[in-house]
Design an enzyme around this catalytic site. Structure first.
Site, PDB file in Angstrom:
ATOM      1  N   GLU A 112       0.852  -1.206  -0.005  1.00  0.00           N
ATOM      2  CA  GLU A 112      -0.030   0.020  -0.021  1.00  0.00           C
ATOM      3  C   GLU A 112       0.717   1.331   0.055  1.00  0.00           C
ATOM      4  OE1 GLU A 112      -1.646   0.129   4.430  1.00  0.00           O
ATOM      5  OE2 GLU A 112      -2.292  -1.633   3.468  1.00  0.00           O
ATOM      6  N   LYS A 114       2.642   4.567   1.248  1.00  0.00           N
ATOM      7  CA  LYS A 114       3.129   5.084   2.420  1.00  0.00           C
ATOM      8  C   LYS A 114       2.665   6.601   2.250  1.00  0.00           C
ATOM      9  CE  LYS A 114       6.465   5.121   5.923  1.00  0.00           C
ATOM     10  NZ  LYS A 114       6.386   6.459   6.485  1.00  0.00           N
ATOM     11  N   ASP A 116       2.211  10.471   3.309  1.00  0.00           N
ATOM     12  CA  ASP A 116       2.875  11.491   3.959  1.00  0.00           C
ATOM     13  C   ASP A 116       2.129  12.450   4.653  1.00  0.00           C
ATOM     14  OD1 ASP A 116       5.332  12.447   4.719  1.00  0.00           O
ATOM     15  OD2 ASP A 116       5.742  13.299   3.054  1.00  0.00           O
ATOM     16  N   TYR A 224      -5.770   2.829   7.405  1.00  0.00           N
ATOM     17  CA  TYR A 224      -4.910   1.731   7.180  1.00  0.00           C
ATOM     18  C   TYR A 224      -4.577   0.542   7.861  1.00  0.00           C
ATOM     19  CZ  TYR A 224      -1.423   4.340   9.370  1.00  0.00           C
ATOM     20  OH  TYR A 224      -0.718   5.083  10.438  1.00  0.00           O
ATOM     21  N   LYS A 313      11.024   3.240   0.910  1.00  0.00           N
ATOM     22  CA  LYS A 313      11.175   4.873   0.474  1.00  0.00           C
ATOM     23  C   LYS A 313      11.580   5.030  -0.633  1.00  0.00           C
ATOM     24  CE  LYS A 313      11.117   7.351   4.715  1.00  0.00           C
ATOM     25  NZ  LYS A 313      10.464   8.572   5.041  1.00  0.00           N
ATOM     26  N   CYS A 404      11.373  50.511  -4.347  1.00  0.00           N
ATOM     27  CA  CYS A 404      10.351  49.554  -4.392  1.00  0.00           C
ATOM     28  C   CYS A 404       9.968  49.138  -5.774  1.00  0.00           C
ATOM     29  CB  CYS A 404       8.969  50.103  -3.765  1.00  0.00           C
ATOM     30  SG  CYS A 404       7.559  48.896  -4.126  1.00  0.00           S
ATOM     31  N   CYS A 407       6.461  50.663  -6.718  1.00  0.00           N
ATOM     32  CA  CYS A 407       6.084  51.973  -6.901  1.00  0.00           C
ATOM     33  C   CYS A 407       7.245  52.890  -6.919  1.00  0.00           C
ATOM     34  CB  CYS A 407       5.179  52.326  -5.867  1.00  0.00           C
ATOM     35  SG  CYS A 407       5.852  52.161  -4.164  1.00  0.00           S
ATOM     36  N   CYS A 422       8.450  48.438   1.702  1.00  0.00           N
ATOM     37  CA  CYS A 422       7.890  49.259   1.042  1.00  0.00           C
ATOM     38  C   CYS A 422       7.075  50.236   1.954  1.00  0.00           C
ATOM     39  CB  CYS A 422       7.273  49.075  -0.342  1.00  0.00           C
ATOM     40  SG  CYS A 422       6.361  50.435  -0.875  1.00  0.00           S
ATOM     41  N   CYS A 428       1.117  52.120  -3.262  1.00  0.00           N
ATOM     42  CA  CYS A 428       1.808  51.205  -4.019  1.00  0.00           C
ATOM     43  C   CYS A 428       1.143  50.035  -4.612  1.00  0.00           C
ATOM     44  CB  CYS A 428       2.900  50.584  -2.755  1.00  0.00           C
ATOM     45  SG  CYS A 428       3.758  49.203  -3.913  1.00  0.00           S
TER      46      CYS A 428
HETATM   47  S1  IVH Z   1       1.163   0.560   8.960  1.00  0.00           S
HETATM   48  C1  IVH Z   1       3.156  -1.030  12.226  1.00  0.00           C
HETATM   49  N1  IVH Z   1       0.705   1.683   6.664  1.00  0.00           N
HETATM   50  O1  IVH Z   1       4.162   5.463   8.664  1.00  0.00           O
HETATM   51  C2  IVH Z   1       2.290  -0.772  11.362  1.00  0.00           C
HETATM   52  N2  IVH Z   1       1.809   2.940   8.145  1.00  0.00           N
HETATM   53  O2  IVH Z   1       6.468   4.416  10.124  1.00  0.00           O
HETATM   54  C3  IVH Z   1       2.512   0.789  11.043  1.00  0.00           C
HETATM   55  N3  IVH Z   1       2.080   5.427   7.274  1.00  0.00           N
HETATM   56  O3  IVH Z   1       3.101   6.693  11.720  1.00  0.00           O
HETATM   57  C4  IVH Z   1       1.409   1.381  10.252  1.00  0.00           C
HETATM   58  N4  IVH Z   1       0.977   5.078   5.105  1.00  0.00           N
HETATM   59  O4  IVH Z   1       1.773   7.171   9.985  1.00  0.00           O
HETATM   60  C5  IVH Z   1       0.909   1.920   7.734  1.00  0.00           C
HETATM   61  N5  IVH Z   1      -0.083   2.414   4.575  1.00  0.00           N
HETATM   62  C6  IVH Z   1       0.329   2.690   5.911  1.00  0.00           C
HETATM   63  C7  IVH Z   1       1.077   3.966   6.164  1.00  0.00           C
HETATM   64  C8  IVH Z   1       1.594   3.887   7.527  1.00  0.00           C
HETATM   65  C9  IVH Z   1       1.663   5.771   6.122  1.00  0.00           C
HETATM   66  C10 IVH Z   1       2.815   6.025   8.338  1.00  0.00           C
HETATM   67  C11 IVH Z   1       2.159   5.906   9.642  1.00  0.00           C
HETATM   68  C12 IVH Z   1       3.127   5.665  10.805  1.00  0.00           C
HETATM   69  C13 IVH Z   1       4.518   5.681   9.988  1.00  0.00           C
HETATM   70  C14 IVH Z   1       5.104   4.272  10.211  1.00  0.00           C
END
Ligand code: IVH
Length: 663
Positions: A112, A114, A116, A224, A313, A404, A407, A422, A428
């Site tokens: 899935e 990750k 942000d 999730y 990552k 400026c 102006c 300014c 302005c």
């Molecule tokens: S699972 C033990 N699934 O990643 C399982 N975490 O490093 C941990 N995060 O603070 C969570 N997307 O906020 C999981 N699809 C996803 C995620 C996810 C982002 C973040 C989560 C957590 C951090 C863990």
């Protein structure tokens, strides 16, 4: 009473159903107007019968009182972190480790995105959201229930009949890249503090002390996983748990995929990497999880990380490019800030042609000249930064302007300030333009249709010179403009009319006092309940207010010391800008009344509404047996008929005016 409770629950169910379609499934079935009308009805009935309000009512999303400090709460199951890797070889190595640990195959894997954003833990008891916390240190999180309730994609009540007695639902709160950029564009135009990334913006929004501030930010969520839960719930696989979450009405991501083995995970990582550019939200990698929950338990944890999951990552990319020039921009409060113009280059996922330089000190520190090769960094940040100069160019040194760029007035620099200003203010053009854009923006008077281009056009054509002139625009003037037909002129005028009904804090915010944003405007509104009190507030009385620092107090006093600013604030009110005066002791003689407005009235509807609300009445969209009064203007239609049928008190314009003037 029983019937009323049933009716209420039916309305709530209908609203929940449509909110789920809209915010969770992105597939609405009814128009916003229909939804709003039903919502108004709910508010009206609940207003009449406050004892019937339930915590899962859609009306309970907003309205939490401001919080002084976030309480610390222990998670029922800890919120863990993930081991990280940056190559697919490491994923294979992780899989081999799992297999040798178990002495068998791990079975299916789930990949899935990750996300942000910001991790949250939602506790549902008997299906009702009772508590929401941040991840905190993984064991204790901060209590942010009122803020999380404002997120429309978070159900206040879970759906379906297999909801556990209690369950922790884990998810990531985020803001889309588009909304983040729009927010920063507004903030940049108005000289407000920018967020460095969507994640930072989601985090800042969730940690607002006033939930009504969080409510204004377009936050969403992807759920999730499930944390701790009562014994009546069991899932066999992670994917089953995700399905359960979806069936309970939680928003889950559509890219969650089951993979047969490591190779399939590698393909997923590559494909998502390619799709990453076009996703509307930020991700920084892929989470790979063992699907079978019994196998997860067998694998267990290592310190605070599960052995059954790993985060891949994507590498964050730096790029180098040539600095073409540095331009100086003038903000609405006169701050003159440098912006680097770059030879367009792709960094991470976007093409970058501008970068922030903050102030002259930074330019001097970096030793930038035009033609320099510079290193750009964009770590989830949408506004990239120049990290360092790789090769000094042979172009001119970048020196701060003395006058400026808009102006020509000589710039000033405060003693302890890194920022050039300014001082020309309303003379302005750049400051006026940015001030008007700010005035019309969402956090001020929110005038729909008054975007950057429209404001520019109105200023260039001389139809407006300052904010208040917007309220003197007429159709005759507008239709003479290029690209402006009768229809769009009318809709702009309607939007301007609507914007007159505002709140006092927004009005204060719209005045554009330096360093005063939404939060400070709310504080000022509480302390100085009328405009005249605010105008006349002296430095000492401002300083007495909690959270008002010396610079703010000074800025307020300096602002209102200028005749033009005082006149402009008063002129806005004279031209019809108004707000419910809930901050002053109000006459609540209409308390408990439920009004419906119908037909055409000479006062704008928003004004009628504010007048009624200010005196304690509720205004609803449709006539029911709970309606106490109907204000019927000209050409009133079916609502009037229904009111007559139900024997509800009906007032015409004269009667209404008499009521409003009677105090
Ligand atoms: S699972 C033990 N699934 O990643 C399982 N975490 O490093 C941990 N995060 O603070 C969570 N997307 O906020 C999981 N699809 C996803 C995620 C996810 C982002 C973040 C989560 C957590 C951090 C863990």
């Amino acid at each position: 009473m029983l019937q009323l409770i049933k009716d209420l629950e039916k309305i709530r169910e209908t609203l929940r159903y449509h909110a789920h379609r809209y915010y969770v499934l992105d597939d609405p079935e009814v128009s916003d107007a229909d939804y709003d009308a039903l919502y108004d009805r709910l508010l009206a009935i609940e207003g009449e019968n406050p004892e019937l309000i339930t915590p899962d009512s859609p009306s309970q999303r907003v309205g939490g009182a401001p919080i002084d400090a976030f309480q610390s709460i222990e998670h029922r199951a800890p919120m863990l972190s993930l081991g990280k890797c940056t190559t697919v070889d490491e994923i294979d190595a992780w899989l081999r480790r799992c297999q040798s640990e178990l002495d068998r195959d791990v079975g299916h894997l789930i990949c899935e995105p990750k996300f942000d954003g910001v991790a949250v833990n939602l506790l549902y008891e008997n299906g009702i959201l009772t508590q929401a916390t941040t991840r905190g240190d993984g064991t204790y999180g901060e209590l942010i229930t009122a803020n999380v309730k404002t997120i429309n994609a978070v159900p206040l009540k879970l759906m379906g009949d297999n909801v556990p007695a209690w369950v922790e639902i884990r998810g990531e709160v985020y803001i889309t890249i588009e909304d983040f950029e729009a927010y920063n564009r507004d903030a940049a135009a108005t000289g407000e503090k920018l967020f460095v990334s969507p994640r930072n913006s989601a985090a800042g929004s969730l940690r607002q002390k006033d939930p009504s501030m969080t409510a204004k930010r377009p936050l969403s969520i992807f759920c999730y996983s499930i944390g701790a839960h009562s014994d009546d719930y069991q899932a066999l696989t992670h994917l089953d748990a995700i399905m359960d979450l979806r069936n309970w009405g939680c928003r889950v991501n559509e890219r969650v995929a089951r993979c047969a083995d490591g190779n399939a995970c590698n393909d997923y990582i590559e494909q998502l990497g390619q799709a990453r550019d076009s996703l509307p939200y930020e991700i920084d990698g892929v989470v790979v999880k063992v699907d079978d929950l019994a196998t997860q338990r067998d694998l267990g944890f290592y310190i605070r990380q599960p052995r059954w999951a790993i985060a891949f990552k994507y590498p964050s990319v730096d790029a180098s490019t040539t600095l073409l020039d540095v331009e100086y921009q003038v903000g609405r409060t006169g701050a003159v800030t440098p912006v680097a113009r770059l030879d367009p280059v792709r960094v991470d996922r976007v093409t970058v042609s501008n970068a922030t330089l903050h102030n002259q000190d930074e330019i001097d520190r970096l030793g930038i000249r035009s033609g320099s090769t510079v290193l750009i960094h964009r770590a989830g940040d949408v506004i990239p930064k120049i990290v360092k100069v790789l090769k000094v160019g042979d172009g001119a040194e970048i020196s701060a302007p003395r006058t400026c760029p808009s102006c020509g007035t000589e710039l000033t620099r405060g003693e302890d300030e890194a920022i050039l200003r300014c001082p020309a203010q309303l003379s302005c053009p750049a400051q006026v333009q940015n001030a008007v854009i700010y005035f019309c923006s969402r956090e001020c008077l929110d005038i729909k249709g008054m975007g950057v281009q429209r404001v520019e056009q109105l200023l260039n054509e001389g139809l407006i010179k300052r904010n208040s002139d917007i309220f003197t625009l007429t159709k005759e003037l507008l239709v003479k403009l290029e690209r402006m037909g009768e229809k769009s002129a009318q809709s702009l005028l309607d939007a301007i009319e609507d914007a007159k009904a505002t709140t006092y804090p927004r009005f204060i915010n719209s005045l554009g006092i330096r360093n005063i944003g939404e939060d400070t405007s709310s504080i000022l509104a509480d302390q100085f309940p009328t405009l005249e009190e605010l105008i006349n507030a002296d430095y000492e009385s401002l300083l007495e207010v909690d959270n008002i620092a010396e610079t703010i107090a000074r800025n307020v006093v300096d602002f209102f010391a200028i005749d033009a600013n005082r006149d402009e604030a008063r002129r806005l009110v004279e031209l019809g800008v108004h707000w419910p005066t809930t901050n002053v002791p109000v006459d609540t003689d209409l308390d408990g009344q439920i009004w419906v407005l119908t037909g055409k009235t000479s006062r704008p509807r928003t004004e009628v509404k504010s007048l009624l609300v200010a005196r304690g009445a509720k205004v609803s969209g449709s006539v029911s047996k709970n309606t106490t009064h109907v204000f019927a203007g000209e050409n009133a239609g079916s609502k009037l008929d229904k009111a007559q049928e139900l024997g509800i008190r009906i007032l015409d314009e004269t009667e209404f005016d008499a009521l409003i003037e009677r105090k």
